[in-house]
Design an enzyme around this catalytic site. Structure first.
Site, PDB file in Angstrom:
ATOM      1  N   CYS A 114       0.835  -1.203   0.000  1.00  0.00           N
ATOM      2  CA  CYS A 114       0.000   0.000   0.000  1.00  0.00           C
ATOM      3  C   CYS A 114       0.873   1.258   0.000  1.00  0.00           C
ATOM      4  O   CYS A 114       0.647   2.194  -0.778  1.00  0.00           O
ATOM      5  CB  CYS A 114      -0.924  -0.043   1.219  1.00  0.00           C
ATOM      6  SG  CYS A 114      -2.151   1.264   1.274  1.00  0.00           S
ATOM      7  N   CYS A 115       1.917   1.276   0.860  1.00  0.00           N
ATOM      8  CA  CYS A 115       2.818   2.431   0.904  1.00  0.00           C
ATOM      9  C   CYS A 115       3.582   2.581  -0.415  1.00  0.00           C
ATOM     10  O   CYS A 115       3.849   3.701  -0.861  1.00  0.00           O
ATOM     11  CB  CYS A 115       3.809   2.298   2.054  1.00  0.00           C
ATOM     12  SG  CYS A 115       3.156   2.733   3.671  1.00  0.00           S
ATOM     13  N   CYS A 197      -1.199   8.259   7.617  1.00  0.00           N
ATOM     14  CA  CYS A 197      -2.545   7.960   7.135  1.00  0.00           C
ATOM     15  C   CYS A 197      -3.418   7.501   8.312  1.00  0.00           C
ATOM     16  O   CYS A 197      -2.937   6.814   9.222  1.00  0.00           O
ATOM     17  CB  CYS A 197      -2.484   6.860   6.090  1.00  0.00           C
ATOM     18  SG  CYS A 197      -1.619   7.329   4.586  1.00  0.00           S
ATOM     19  N   CYS A 200      -3.503   3.861   9.634  1.00  0.00           N
ATOM     20  CA  CYS A 200      -2.228   3.309  10.112  1.00  0.00           C
ATOM     21  C   CYS A 200      -1.623   4.151  11.230  1.00  0.00           C
ATOM     22  O   CYS A 200      -0.425   4.018  11.522  1.00  0.00           O
ATOM     23  CB  CYS A 200      -1.238   3.219   8.950  1.00  0.00           C
ATOM     24  SG  CYS A 200      -1.835   2.218   7.584  1.00  0.00           S
ATOM     25  N   CYS A 223       7.464   4.115   6.100  1.00  0.00           N
ATOM     26  CA  CYS A 223       6.584   3.872   4.959  1.00  0.00           C
ATOM     27  C   CYS A 223       7.341   3.394   3.729  1.00  0.00           C
ATOM     28  O   CYS A 223       6.738   2.908   2.780  1.00  0.00           O
ATOM     29  CB  CYS A 223       5.788   5.129   4.626  1.00  0.00           C
ATOM     30  SG  CYS A 223       6.829   6.528   4.200  1.00  0.00           S
TER      31      CYS A 223
HETATM   32 FE1  SF4 Z   1      -1.443   2.747   2.927  1.00  0.00          FE
HETATM   33 FE2  SF4 Z   1      -1.166   3.011   5.573  1.00  0.00          FE
HETATM   34 FE3  SF4 Z   1       0.943   3.335   3.924  1.00  0.00          FE
HETATM   35 FE4  SF4 Z   1      -1.030   5.152   4.018  1.00  0.00          FE
HETATM   36  S1  SF4 Z   1       0.426   4.613   5.667  1.00  0.00           S
HETATM   37  S2  SF4 Z   1      -0.066   4.383   2.186  1.00  0.00           S
HETATM   38  S3  SF4 Z   1      -2.847   3.814   4.282  1.00  0.00           S
HETATM   39  S4  SF4 Z   1      -0.213   1.442   4.328  1.00  0.00           S
END
Ligand code: SF4
Length: 227
Positions: A114-115, A197, A200, A223
């Protein structure tokens, strides 16, 4: 800048104040220098310092699509106060499209992916063409950042990384925000020293690592921008 000069520059800037490090970066890299901003407390201090040294410097903000409302409100406050030259970097993938392609709540079952999708790749595109970028990393935030230097080689993005706040403590940050009446994310007053985010980020308990609320319980501490 020739990378061979890095040890000499690191020694030269080892004890320099943040303003001097920013001034050195602007003099050295000129228009090929940008600042990464998360709009966290350190980022607001860095924005103020850079603004005092030179106006119009580009700031890169990653709009992940998962920020707290308070963070997005602060973006507008900062725009109004500093007339920020803001580059908003984001993936083309909406949260809904991401859920369709990778499964719902990717941040829970594969936060690294996701990051990578929502932060690292958009940042890579945003930094293309720059020779250096600055961050608000501080060496006492966690073990990963303990050896932060004023200037480093960022192998991930293949440019220099400048850390003007490397020697600042959390108290230094809070004092600077208060002294200069700088707007900041109100979540910092609710137990969130580090804000990323919303899915998280959790508040931390007294005595915990200041970044312990980021990806809590997953073993993940960064991240991917700074690893
Ligand atoms: Fe995704 Fe969490 Fe990374 Fe944001 S901090 S990009 S929601 S995994």
């Amino acid at each position: 800048m020739d990378i061979q000069r890095l040890p000499q520059i690191q020694e030269q800037l080892r004890s320099s104040p943040a303003e001097a490090i920013v001034a050195w970066a602007l003099e050295t890299f000129g228009e090929r220098f940008a600042v990464g901003t998360s709009f966290g407390a350190e980022a607001m201090v860095l924005m103020d310092i850079v603004h005092r040294v030179q106006k119009g410097v580009p700031f890169v903000f990653l709009d992940t699509g998962f920020h707290f409302h308070d963070t997005l409100a602060l973006v507008e406050q900062a725009r109004a106060r500093y007339d920020v030259n803001l580059i908003v970097a984001k993936t083309d993938l909406t949260p809904q499209q991401q859920a369709e392609h990778y499964g719902d709540q990717l941040f829970l079952h594969d936060p690294d992916r996701c990051c990578e999708l929502r932060k690292v790749e958009p940042m890579r595109r945003a930094l293309a063409g720059f020779e250096a970028w600055a961050t608000g990393r501080r060496s006492d935030q966690n073990a990963d950042r303990a050896n932060a230097r004023a200037v480093e080689w960022d192998a991930k993005f293949e440019l220099f990384k400048v850390n003007p706040l490397k020697d600042w403590s959390w108290d230094d940050i809070r004092s600077y925000l208060a002294l200069h009446e700088i707007p900041y994310n109100r979540l910092h007053d609710m137990g969130y020293p580090s804000i990323g985010c919303a899915p998280c980020t959790q508040p931390v308990k007294p005595g915990q690592d200041l970044r312990a609320g980021r990806w809590a319980g997953t073993g993940k501490s960064e991240c991917g921008l700074h690893k």
